[in-house]
Motif scaffolding. Sequence first.
Motif, PDB file in Angstrom:
ATOM      1  N   ILE A  10       0.983  -1.173  -0.193  1.00 25.99           N
ATOM      2  CA  ILE A  10      -0.657  -0.005   0.208  1.00 25.99           C
ATOM      3  C   ILE A  10       0.929   1.573   0.003  1.00 25.99           C
ATOM      4  O   ILE A  10       1.370   1.394   1.021  1.00 25.99           O
ATOM      5  N   LYS A  11       0.646   2.246  -0.608  1.00 33.09           N
ATOM      6  CA  LYS A  11       1.090   3.441  -1.287  1.00 33.09           C
ATOM      7  C   LYS A  11       0.643   4.989  -0.957  1.00 33.09           C
ATOM      8  O   LYS A  11      -0.612   4.252  -1.583  1.00 33.09           O
ATOM      9  N   GLY A  12       0.784   5.384  -0.453  1.00 33.78           N
ATOM     10  CA  GLY A  12      -0.187   6.638  -0.251  1.00 33.78           C
ATOM     11  C   GLY A  12       0.432   8.308   0.818  1.00 33.78           C
ATOM     12  O   GLY A  12       1.444   8.455   0.537  1.00 33.78           O
ATOM     13  N   TYR A  13      -0.366   8.550   0.873  1.00 35.72           N
ATOM     14  CA  TYR A  13      -0.167   9.564   1.918  1.00 35.72           C
ATOM     15  C   TYR A  13      -1.241  10.463   2.568  1.00 35.72           C
ATOM     16  O   TYR A  13      -2.282  10.320   2.106  1.00 35.72           O
ATOM     17  N   ALA A  14      -1.128  11.812   3.425  1.00 38.77           N
ATOM     18  CA  ALA A  14      -2.298  11.540   3.825  1.00 38.77           C
ATOM     19  C   ALA A  14      -1.658  13.520   4.302  1.00 38.77           C
ATOM     20  O   ALA A  14      -0.487  13.740   4.114  1.00 38.77           O
ATOM     21  N   GLY A  15      -2.318  14.628   4.140  1.00 34.89           N
ATOM     22  CA  GLY A  15      -2.566  15.928   4.354  1.00 34.89           C
ATOM     23  C   GLY A  15      -2.862  16.439   3.354  1.00 34.89           C
ATOM     24  O   GLY A  15      -2.154  15.987   2.123  1.00 34.89           O
ATOM     25  N   ILE A  16      -3.409  17.456   2.992  1.00 33.42           N
ATOM     26  CA  ILE A  16      -4.300  18.706   2.413  1.00 33.42           C
ATOM     27  C   ILE A  16      -3.014  19.525   1.211  1.00 33.42           C
ATOM     28  O   ILE A  16      -2.743  18.782   0.166  1.00 33.42           O
ATOM     29  N   LYS A  17      -2.491  19.924   2.092  1.00 35.69           N
ATOM     30  CA  LYS A  17      -1.667  20.793   1.839  1.00 35.69           C
ATOM     31  C   LYS A  17       0.051  20.055   1.217  1.00 35.69           C
ATOM     32  O   LYS A  17      -0.026  19.126   2.087  1.00 35.69           O
ATOM     33  N   GLN A  18       0.328  20.607  -0.203  1.00 34.26           N
ATOM     34  CA  GLN A  18       1.432  19.719   0.077  1.00 34.26           C
ATOM     35  C   GLN A  18       3.015  19.762   1.035  1.00 34.26           C
ATOM     36  O   GLN A  18       3.625  19.097   1.195  1.00 34.26           O
ATOM     37  N   LYS A  19       2.851  21.575   0.996  1.00 32.28           N
ATOM     38  CA  LYS A  19       4.083  21.227   2.249  1.00 32.28           C
ATOM     39  C   LYS A  19       3.657  20.555   4.001  1.00 32.28           C
ATOM     40  O   LYS A  19       4.495  20.121   4.250  1.00 32.28           O
ATOM     41  N   ILE A  20       2.683  20.418   4.342  1.00 34.03           N
ATOM     42  CA  ILE A  20       2.079  18.997   5.467  1.00 34.03           C
ATOM     43  C   ILE A  20       2.344  17.847   5.000  1.00 34.03           C
ATOM     44  O   ILE A  20       1.924  17.036   6.209  1.00 34.03           O
ATOM     45  N   ARG A  21       2.191  17.303   3.970  1.00 33.81           N
ATOM     46  CA  ARG A  21       1.798  15.790   3.697  1.00 33.81           C
ATOM     47  C   ARG A  21       2.682  15.010   4.169  1.00 33.81           C
ATOM     48  O   ARG A  21       3.893  15.436   4.376  1.00 33.81           O
ATOM     49  N   SER A  22       2.194  13.549   4.560  1.00 31.38           N
ATOM     50  CA  SER A  22       3.446  12.681   5.478  1.00 31.38           C
ATOM     51  C   SER A  22       3.004  11.567   4.196  1.00 31.38           C
ATOM     52  O   SER A  22       2.009  11.276   3.860  1.00 31.38           O
ATOM     53  N   TYR A  23       4.262  11.293   3.288  1.00 33.28           N
ATOM     54  CA  TYR A  23       3.676  10.091   2.508  1.00 33.28           C
ATOM     55  C   TYR A  23       4.023   8.691   3.344  1.00 33.28           C
ATOM     56  O   TYR A  23       5.103   8.946   4.228  1.00 33.28           O
ATOM     57  N   PHE A  24       3.294   7.385   3.059  1.00 35.49           N
ATOM     58  CA  PHE A  24       4.306   6.275   3.153  1.00 35.49           C
ATOM     59  C   PHE A  24       4.215   5.456   2.773  1.00 35.49           C
ATOM     60  O   PHE A  24       3.151   4.879   1.304  1.00 35.49           O
ATOM     61  N   THR A  25       4.629   4.512   2.630  1.00 32.28           N
ATOM     62  CA  THR A  25       4.398   2.710   2.136  1.00 32.28           C
ATOM     63  C   THR A  25       4.517   1.649   2.902  1.00 32.28           C
ATOM     64  O   THR A  25       5.220   1.476   3.861  1.00 32.28           O
ATOM     65  N   ILE A  26       3.405   0.700   3.392  1.00 30.83           N
ATOM     66  CA  ILE A  26       3.428  -0.134   3.769  1.00 30.83           C
ATOM     67  C   ILE A  26       3.675  -1.576   3.310  1.00 30.83           C
ATOM     68  O   ILE A  26       2.311  -1.819   1.722  1.00 30.83           O
ATOM     69  N   GLN A  27       4.150  -2.813   3.622  1.00 33.52           N
ATOM     70  CA  GLN A  27       4.551  -3.690   2.641  1.00 33.52           C
ATOM     71  C   GLN A  27       4.244  -5.303   3.755  1.00 33.52           C
ATOM     72  O   GLN A  27       4.658  -4.967   4.985  1.00 33.52           O
ATOM     73  N   THR A  28       3.363  -5.919   3.689  1.00 33.42           N
ATOM     74  CA  THR A  28       3.372  -6.747   4.533  1.00 33.42           C
ATOM     75  C   THR A  28       2.655  -8.178   3.888  1.00 33.42           C
ATOM     76  O   THR A  28       2.182  -8.290   2.924  1.00 33.42           O
ATOM     77  N   LEU A  29       3.331  -9.069   4.849  1.00 31.61           N
ATOM     78  CA  LEU A  29       3.311 -11.078   4.158  1.00 31.61           C
ATOM     79  C   LEU A  29       2.182 -11.627   5.232  1.00 31.61           C
ATOM     80  O   LEU A  29       2.298 -11.257   6.391  1.00 31.61           O
ATOM     81  N   VAL A  30       1.427 -11.996   3.981  1.00 30.16           N
ATOM     82  CA  VAL A  30      -0.020 -12.952   5.116  1.00 30.16           C
ATOM     83  C   VAL A  30      -0.039 -14.108   4.286  1.00 30.16           C
ATOM     84  O   VAL A  30       0.052 -14.287   3.551  1.00 30.16           O
ATOM     85  N   SER A  31       0.000 -15.240   5.205  1.00 30.16           N
ATOM     86  CA  SER A  31      -0.262 -16.902   4.991  1.00 30.16           C
ATOM     87  C   SER A  31      -1.337 -17.120   5.606  1.00 30.16           C
ATOM     88  O   SER A  31      -1.405 -16.887   6.871  1.00 30.16           O
ATOM     89  N   GLN A  32      -1.617 -17.783   5.005  1.00 28.00           N
ATOM     90  CA  GLN A  32      -3.401 -18.550   5.154  1.00 28.00           C
ATOM     91  C   GLN A  32      -2.985 -19.090   6.372  1.00 28.00           C
ATOM     92  O   GLN A  32      -1.831 -20.298   5.899  1.00 28.00           O
ATOM     93  N   ARG A  33      -3.566 -19.104   7.441  1.00 25.89           N
ATOM     94  CA  ARG A  33      -3.673 -20.413   8.703  1.00 25.89           C
ATOM     95  C   ARG A  33      -3.792 -22.100   8.089  1.00 25.89           C
ATOM     96  O   ARG A  33      -3.317 -22.562   8.579  1.00 25.89           O
ATOM     97  N   LEU A  34      -4.576 -22.159   7.101  1.00 28.72           N
ATOM     98  CA  LEU A  34      -5.299 -23.962   6.718  1.00 28.72           C
ATOM     99  C   LEU A  34      -3.328 -24.031   5.943  1.00 28.72           C
ATOM    100  O   LEU A  34      -3.333 -22.677   4.233  1.00 28.72           O
ATOM    101  N   LEU A  35      -3.302 -25.027   6.085  1.00 33.13           N
ATOM    102  CA  LEU A  35      -2.077 -25.879   5.583  1.00 33.13           C
ATOM    103  C   LEU A  35      -2.413 -26.447   3.903  1.00 33.13           C
ATOM    104  O   LEU A  35      -3.731 -26.523   4.242  1.00 33.13           O
ATOM    105  N   ASP A  36      -2.229 -25.735   3.035  1.00 33.57           N
ATOM    106  CA  ASP A  36      -2.462 -26.552   1.746  1.00 33.57           C
ATOM    107  C   ASP A  36      -2.782 -28.449   1.833  1.00 33.57           C
ATOM    108  O   ASP A  36      -1.086 -28.718   1.281  1.00 33.57           O
ATOM    109  N   ASN A  37      -4.182 -29.141   1.552  1.00 36.34           N
ATOM    110  CA  ASN A  37      -3.336 -30.114   2.510  1.00 36.34           C
ATOM    111  C   ASN A  37      -3.468 -30.714   0.354  1.00 36.34           C
ATOM    112  O   ASN A  37      -3.518 -32.210   0.570  1.00 36.34           O
ATOM    113  N   SER A  38      -3.886 -30.392  -0.782  1.00 40.49           N
ATOM    114  CA  SER A  38      -3.967 -30.804  -1.648  1.00 40.49           C
ATOM    115  C   SER A  38      -2.798 -31.126  -2.270  1.00 40.49           C
ATOM    116  O   SER A  38      -1.790 -30.212  -2.345  1.00 40.49           O
TER     117      SER A  38
END
Length: 190
Positions: free
Chosen positions: A162-190
């Motif tokens: 996820i990439k984005g920013y917060a803040g209306i004015k360019q001067k006070i914007r805060s940019y962010f990048t969030i990356q996370t890895l999610v694994s399925q709780r159930l094991l692949d049985n097939s």
Amino acid sequence: MKYTFFKNKANIKKMNSPQSGFTLIELMVATTIFIIVMVVAVGSILSIVDANRKSQALNSVINNLNFAVESMTRDIRTGKDYSVSTTVVRNDTITFSNSAGQTVVYSIANQAGSESDFVIRKTPPGGVAQDFTSPEVKITSLGFTLTGAGSGDGQPKVLILIKGYAGIKQKIRSYFTIQTLVSQRLLDNS
């Protein structure tokens, strides 16, 4: 009876002397120095106010995104049968079955009334798509990468970016990048 206020005529001459006060030049120099100090102080205060606004915008982003990412990862972790597709940006939609077997969709969509501002949208089971992030948070990119979804090739994993920013004015914007890895709780049985 004679009243004497001053015993010495030299003291009287000192008090009436033209050098007993400030000159106009001295007053102008003192006023100029005072004005310079005040301009610097006001500039510092304005910088502190801008930093406070940026801090509040960043706090809003962190709280809102923390909720969004935690909820999304919980749903994905307990889900199964993942499918990633593209609608607006690269791999920006994920569809899966939640723990109750109902279909859930997370995607990126235009914010209501805007052509350029995006939000993360969640479509709950049997429901209508709803904005999942607050209007103060502007999402510029949402990506899902799915690995290990085939039978017998390990536990399915979804990488969320996820990439984005917060803040209306360019001067006070805060940019962010969030990356996370999610694994399925159930094991692949097939």
